[in-house]
Design an enzyme around this catalytic site. Structure first.
Site, short mmCIF file in Angstrom:
data_model
loop_
_atom_site.label_atom_id
_atom_site.label_comp_id
_atom_site.label_asym_id
_atom_site.label_seq_id
_atom_site.Cartn_x
_atom_site.Cartn_y
_atom_site.Cartn_z
N ARG A 111 -40.00 -5.61 -31.99
CA ARG A 111 -40.79 -5.23 -33.16
C ARG A 111 -40.50 -3.76 -33.41
O ARG A 111 -40.86 -2.91 -32.58
CB ARG A 111 -42.29 -5.48 -32.93
CG ARG A 111 -42.65 -6.95 -32.83
CD ARG A 111 -44.10 -7.15 -32.38
NE ARG A 111 -45.07 -6.65 -33.33
CZ ARG A 111 -45.62 -7.38 -34.31
NH1 ARG A 111 -45.26 -8.65 -34.47
NH2 ARG A 111 -46.51 -6.87 -35.12
N HIS A 149 -40.32 -10.03 -41.83
CA HIS A 149 -41.15 -10.52 -40.72
C HIS A 149 -40.90 -12.02 -40.57
O HIS A 149 -41.79 -12.84 -40.80
CB HIS A 149 -42.62 -10.23 -41.03
CG HIS A 149 -43.52 -10.26 -39.83
ND1 HIS A 149 -43.11 -10.71 -38.60
CD2 HIS A 149 -44.83 -9.93 -39.69
CE1 HIS A 149 -44.11 -10.63 -37.75
NE2 HIS A 149 -45.17 -10.16 -38.38
N GLN A 161 -43.18 -14.57 -38.50
CA GLN A 161 -44.47 -14.85 -39.13
C GLN A 161 -44.33 -15.96 -40.17
O GLN A 161 -45.17 -16.87 -40.24
CB GLN A 161 -45.02 -13.59 -39.79
CG GLN A 161 -46.34 -13.79 -40.52
CD GLN A 161 -47.48 -14.12 -39.57
OE1 GLN A 161 -47.73 -13.38 -38.63
NE2 GLN A 161 -48.16 -15.24 -39.80
N ASN A 180 -43.02 -6.46 -46.18
CA ASN A 180 -42.11 -7.24 -45.34
C ASN A 180 -42.47 -8.73 -45.30
O ASN A 180 -41.59 -9.58 -45.19
CB ASN A 180 -42.05 -6.66 -43.92
CG ASN A 180 -43.42 -6.51 -43.27
OD1 ASN A 180 -44.46 -6.75 -43.87
ND2 ASN A 180 -43.42 -6.09 -42.01
N ASP A 218 -52.47 -9.81 -47.28
CA ASP A 218 -52.11 -8.95 -46.15
C ASP A 218 -52.76 -7.59 -46.39
O ASP A 218 -53.25 -7.30 -47.50
CB ASP A 218 -50.58 -8.82 -46.08
CG ASP A 218 -50.10 -8.15 -44.79
OD1 ASP A 218 -50.93 -7.93 -43.89
OD2 ASP A 218 -48.90 -7.85 -44.69
N SER A 241 -49.53 -0.94 -44.91
CA SER A 241 -48.81 -1.50 -43.78
C SER A 241 -48.36 -0.40 -42.83
O SER A 241 -48.87 0.72 -42.86
CB SER A 241 -47.61 -2.31 -44.28
OG SER A 241 -48.03 -3.37 -45.11
N MET A 242 -47.36 -0.72 -42.02
CA MET A 242 -46.86 0.22 -41.02
C MET A 242 -46.47 1.55 -41.66
O MET A 242 -45.82 1.59 -42.69
CB MET A 242 -45.65 -0.37 -40.31
CG MET A 242 -45.89 -1.67 -39.60
SD MET A 242 -44.43 -2.22 -38.68
CE MET A 242 -43.16 -2.18 -39.94
N CYS A 265 -51.77 -12.98 -42.41
CA CYS A 265 -50.99 -12.81 -41.18
C CYS A 265 -51.75 -12.07 -40.08
O CYS A 265 -51.30 -12.06 -38.93
CB CYS A 265 -49.67 -12.13 -41.49
SG CYS A 265 -49.83 -10.57 -42.37
N ARG A 277 -48.13 -18.89 -34.52
CA ARG A 277 -47.13 -17.89 -34.14
C ARG A 277 -46.56 -18.23 -32.76
O ARG A 277 -45.35 -18.10 -32.52
CB ARG A 277 -47.74 -16.49 -34.14
CG ARG A 277 -47.86 -15.83 -35.50
CD ARG A 277 -46.52 -15.39 -36.06
NE ARG A 277 -45.90 -14.39 -35.22
CZ ARG A 277 -46.16 -13.08 -35.28
NH1 ARG A 277 -47.04 -12.63 -36.17
NH2 ARG A 277 -45.55 -12.24 -34.49
#
Length: 227
Positions: free
Chosen positions: A20, A47, A50, A79, A140, A144-145, A181, A209
């Site tokens: 990851r 991703h 997922q 993503n 989602d 995000s990141m 997710c 998952r």
């Protein structure tokens, strides 16, 4: 440390690697220099594990195939969206991304699906129109990141894109399911009511998952025929 260095060290000690990472370019370098299979657990670009679990969930809940299903994602073109679009290039799904202007997914990926002639992809800025006829509505997090410093700005921009009870009802289908997710920020991208509703299958999705990634590892180990 260079990803290509990490790749060769890990490959010397393991039969496969799951990573990851933030940068997708690092994932590609890791795979290029590894002598063992490298599974993409997540990058800033896509991703895939997922979405394998998501497809499994849709098939379990709504039927024995994902073909013909209308999947509507509401939120950032991130993503998760990119991996759904990649799926639309090989599966006959009708994928819709409803996002604010300026937060669209990669246009090149959308063009790839159009060229494939398999599934369809639509990008829209109207979440209410987008969810009409949806088999699944997907949410989602809005930040995000490496985007947490943008959280306040994004909360204001994405507020009209919250998946709430009214938006779920706008699908016009009582059978529409809700997916996420996880982790979810209840009260932002979705409501507590939607998360806890009978339409929500987010915890089945989370369990899947494990099953999906087990299957991916079996395939990478050469114990399963190609799909």
């Amino acid at each position: 440390e260079a990803a290509k260095d990490v790749a060769r060290v890990l490959a010397s000690m393991n039969e496969m690697v799951m990573a990851r990472l933030y940068a997708h370019s690092d994932m590609l370098e890791l795979a290029r220099y590894s002598d063992v299979p490298v599974i993409n657990g997540l990058t800033d670009y896509n991703h895939p594990c997922q979405i394998v679990a998501d497809a499994l969930t849709v098939e379990e809940v709504l039927g024995d195939t994902i073909d013909g299903k209308r999947i509507v994602y509401v939120g950032d073109g991130n993503n998760i969206v990119h991996s759904w679009i990649e799926l639309a290039a090989i599966a006959k799904i009708d994928f819709v991304c409803a996002c604010p202007e300026g937060f669209e997914p990669d246009a090149g990926l959308v063009a790839r699906v159009q060229a494939s002639g398999v599934g369809t992809v639509t990008v829209t800025h109207d979440p209410v129109a987008a969810v009409k006829g949806a088999d699944a509505i997907y949410a989602d997090v809005w930040a995000s990141m490496q985007q947490k410093e943008e959280a306040a700005m994004r909360e204001a921009v994405f507020a009209p894109f919250q998946v709430n009870e009214e938006l779920m009802a706008a699908s016009g289908k009582p059978s529409t399911i809700f997916l996420h997710c996880l982790p979810a920020e209840r009260g932002r991208e979705t409501t507590d009511g939607v998360m806890e509703s009978a339409q929500s299958h987010v915890f089945r999705q989370a369990e899947n998952r494990m099953h999906a990634q087990n299957a991916i590892m079996v395939y990478c180990a050469g114990a399963a025929p190609p799909p």
